[in-house]
Design an enzyme around this catalytic site. Structure first.
Site, PDB file in Angstrom:
ATOM      1  N   SER A  41       0.828  -1.210   0.000  1.00 42.27           N
ATOM      2  CA  SER A  41       0.000   0.000   0.000  1.00 42.27           C
ATOM      3  C   SER A  41       0.858   1.254   0.000  1.00 42.27           C
ATOM      4  CB  SER A  41      -0.958   0.025   1.195  1.00 42.27           C
ATOM      5  OG  SER A  41      -0.498   0.816   2.241  1.00 42.27           O
ATOM      6  N   MET A  42       0.232   2.370  -0.390  1.00 44.40           N
ATOM      7  CA  MET A  42       0.931   3.653  -0.412  1.00 44.40           C
ATOM      8  C   MET A  42       1.264   4.137   0.991  1.00 44.40           C
ATOM      9  SD  MET A  42      -2.040   6.427  -1.207  1.00 44.40           S
ATOM     10  CE  MET A  42      -3.380   6.722  -0.048  1.00 44.40           C
ATOM     11  N   LYS A  43       0.588   3.595   2.012  1.00 45.94           N
ATOM     12  CA  LYS A  43       0.827   4.035   3.382  1.00 45.94           C
ATOM     13  C   LYS A  43       2.243   3.710   3.862  1.00 45.94           C
ATOM     14  CE  LYS A  43      -3.411   5.564   4.278  1.00 45.94           C
ATOM     15  NZ  LYS A  43      -3.706   6.959   4.636  1.00 45.94           N
ATOM     16  N   ASP A  44       2.914   2.780   3.177  1.00 46.98           N
ATOM     17  CA  ASP A  44       4.303   2.475   3.539  1.00 46.98           C
ATOM     18  C   ASP A  44       5.167   3.728   3.505  1.00 46.98           C
ATOM     19  OD1 ASP A  44       3.363  -0.092   3.513  1.00 46.98           O
ATOM     20  OD2 ASP A  44       4.631  -0.794   1.881  1.00 46.98           O
ATOM     21  N   ALA A  47       4.420   5.997   6.546  1.00 44.94           N
ATOM     22  CA  ALA A  47       4.726   5.294   7.796  1.00 44.94           C
ATOM     23  C   ALA A  47       6.216   5.390   8.095  1.00 44.94           C
ATOM     24  CB  ALA A  47       4.299   3.828   7.688  1.00 44.94           C
TER      25      ALA A  47
END
Length: 458
Positions: A41-44, A47
């Protein structure tokens, strides 16, 4: 060549052209496939950035615990970075999140606490509040707070935005993304607009969220908020990462339309993506059909992978249960309003009115429940004839008290395209009626009687 850890593989995700689902749309539609990141996911991206910035600031120290409220993907990104750096993780999730997300987070060593969805953010049981409480109680812990931590926006300004600019050779004219925390929308938009101020940024919102109305009016309208199923986009708060000056316009997408487009992307484009990806494409294409020209290039962010949604979007029984793949044609809230043909005038009472006035209205209009308001259109509670009757039996003098002293919770708002089977599941002893806004923002009430009539007519 090899990498020293998994997090070094982050970024440089591919840009892929849509061919089938965008048929008939002018211009070129490209999608940024973020499930190529190590945590799918793009949240990596954000994060890792939040952790590194906290380390640099001395907030996060060796052996510390990362505590975050997440819809799942941010947690995965934080967990992978934590494994590489030696931190522990505790995540709070709302109970509408898929079981797959919960299982994946536990698989990578995180402690997961599931919290109720249908409570306000300030409620002690909300996943925001629980995460903040744990952060205060646990020594040497770090609460990234992806909603208000500007490292979120910074991560996409420094990585995703430049990648899109380079991959399109600076020819991009439109950028579209779902808006949740706001980091990817605003970080990318900020970078792209610095390169070319003419680029148009389109934010994708969901019904039940406050973003579109706030952008258009500047007012935070609590009446816009009601439960929705789509994960990862929309909010009932205004995160600091959402800079509305960087978003030119918003498009709302229903739960159903987003879910169906998600499955189309897998079947027709080979893109096995998550629910918010389908919503982003649906909303972006709705905009593109009206505004894009032949030489325009639109880039849409696809945030995550379909494995998070195997029990929901990619499960036929779940889709049928929620009216997204109908086994039979059910009427919708919009149909019910149409059938009432203006005869469902919404009767309300102000919270300051005496209970005796409610009794008169029950008797004169032959109704069983009344929404309670404050001011012109702020729904703050409800009252039913059965409750008033019980109170009168206990104490006849109760009729001189104000409705505010005895009212129940306000009736739940639902989406205009909610089908009868879904509406009926929401009406029970605690919630005796439902409210819905039509396209003109007029509020209508749907009762059990309306549902019975709808089932008979359909």
């Amino acid at each position: 060549m090899y990498y020293n850890s998994l997090i070094e593989t982050l970024g440089n995700t591919p840009l892929v052209r849509l061919n089938s689902v965008s048929n008939g749309v002018k211009g070129t539609i490209l999608v940024k496939v973020e499930y190529f990141n190590p945590g799918n996911s793009m949240k990596d991206r954000m994060a890792l950035k939040m952790i590194e910035d906290a380390e640099d600031a001395g907030i996060l120290k060796p052996g510390g615990t990362i505590i975050e409220g997440t819809s799942g993907n941010t947690g995965m990104g934080l967990a992978l970075a934590a494994i590489s750096k030696g931190y522990k993780c505790i995540f709070t999730l709302a109970d509408k999140q898929s079981q797959e997300k919960i299982d994946i987070l536990r698989a990578v060593g995180a402690e997961v606490i599931v919290c109720p969805t249908n409570v306000p953010p300030e409620d002690p049981k909300s996943y925001y509040s629980v995460a903040q409480k744990l952060n205060k109680e646990i020594p040497n812990s770090f609460y990234p707070n992806q909603y208000d931590n500007l490292s979120n926006t910074k991560a996409h300004y420094e990585t995703t935005g430049p990648e899109i600019w380079e991959q399109t050779e600076g020819k991009i004219t439109h950028y579209a993304a779902g808006v949740g925390t706001g980091g990817s929308m605003c970080g990318v938009s900020k970078y792209l607009k610095e390169q070319n101020p003419e680029i148009i940024s389109v934010g994708i919102d969901t019904y039940g969220s406050v973003f579109k109305h706030y952008k258009e009016t500047g007012n935070f309208d609590e009446n816009e908020i009601y439960p929705y199923l789509t994960e990862g986009i929309g909010e009932d708060i205004l995160p600091k990462n959402v800079d509305f000056s960087l978003i030119d316009t918003f498009v709302k997408v229903t739960d159903k339309d987003g879910a169906i487009m998600t499955r189309r992307l897998a079947r027709e484009e080979g893109l096995f993506v998550g629910w918010s990806s389908g919503s982003a494409v649906q909303g972006a294409l709705d905009y593109a059909r009206e505004h894009l020209q032949e030489n325009d290039i639109m880039v849409i962010i696809l945030p995550d992978h379909g494995t998070r949604y195997l029990g929901k979007i990619y499960n036929d029984n779940w889709m049928k249960d929620h009216g997204f793949l109908e086994q039979r044609e059910f009427a919708t809230a919009k149909d019910i309003i149409s059938w009432n043909n203006g005869h469902d005038k919404l009767l309300t009472l102000d919270a300051s009115v005496k209970i005796g006035e409610a009794i008169k209205l029950f008797n004169s209009e032959g109704i069983s429940q009344i929404p309670i308001v404050k001011g012109k259109d702020q729904f703050v509670g409800s009252v039913s004839d059965s409750k008033v009757l019980n109170l009168l039996i206990e104490n006849p003098e109760i009729k001189d008290k104000s409705l505010e002293e005895i009212m129940d919770a306000p009736f739940q708002f639902v989406a205009l395209d909610s089908t009868v089977d879904v509406l009926s599941s929401l009406i029970d002893r605690e919630n005796k009626a439902l409210l819905v806004r039509d396209e003109l923002n007029k509020v209508h009430i749907i009762t059990q009687h309306d549902l019975l009539m709808a089932i008979t007519n359909s």
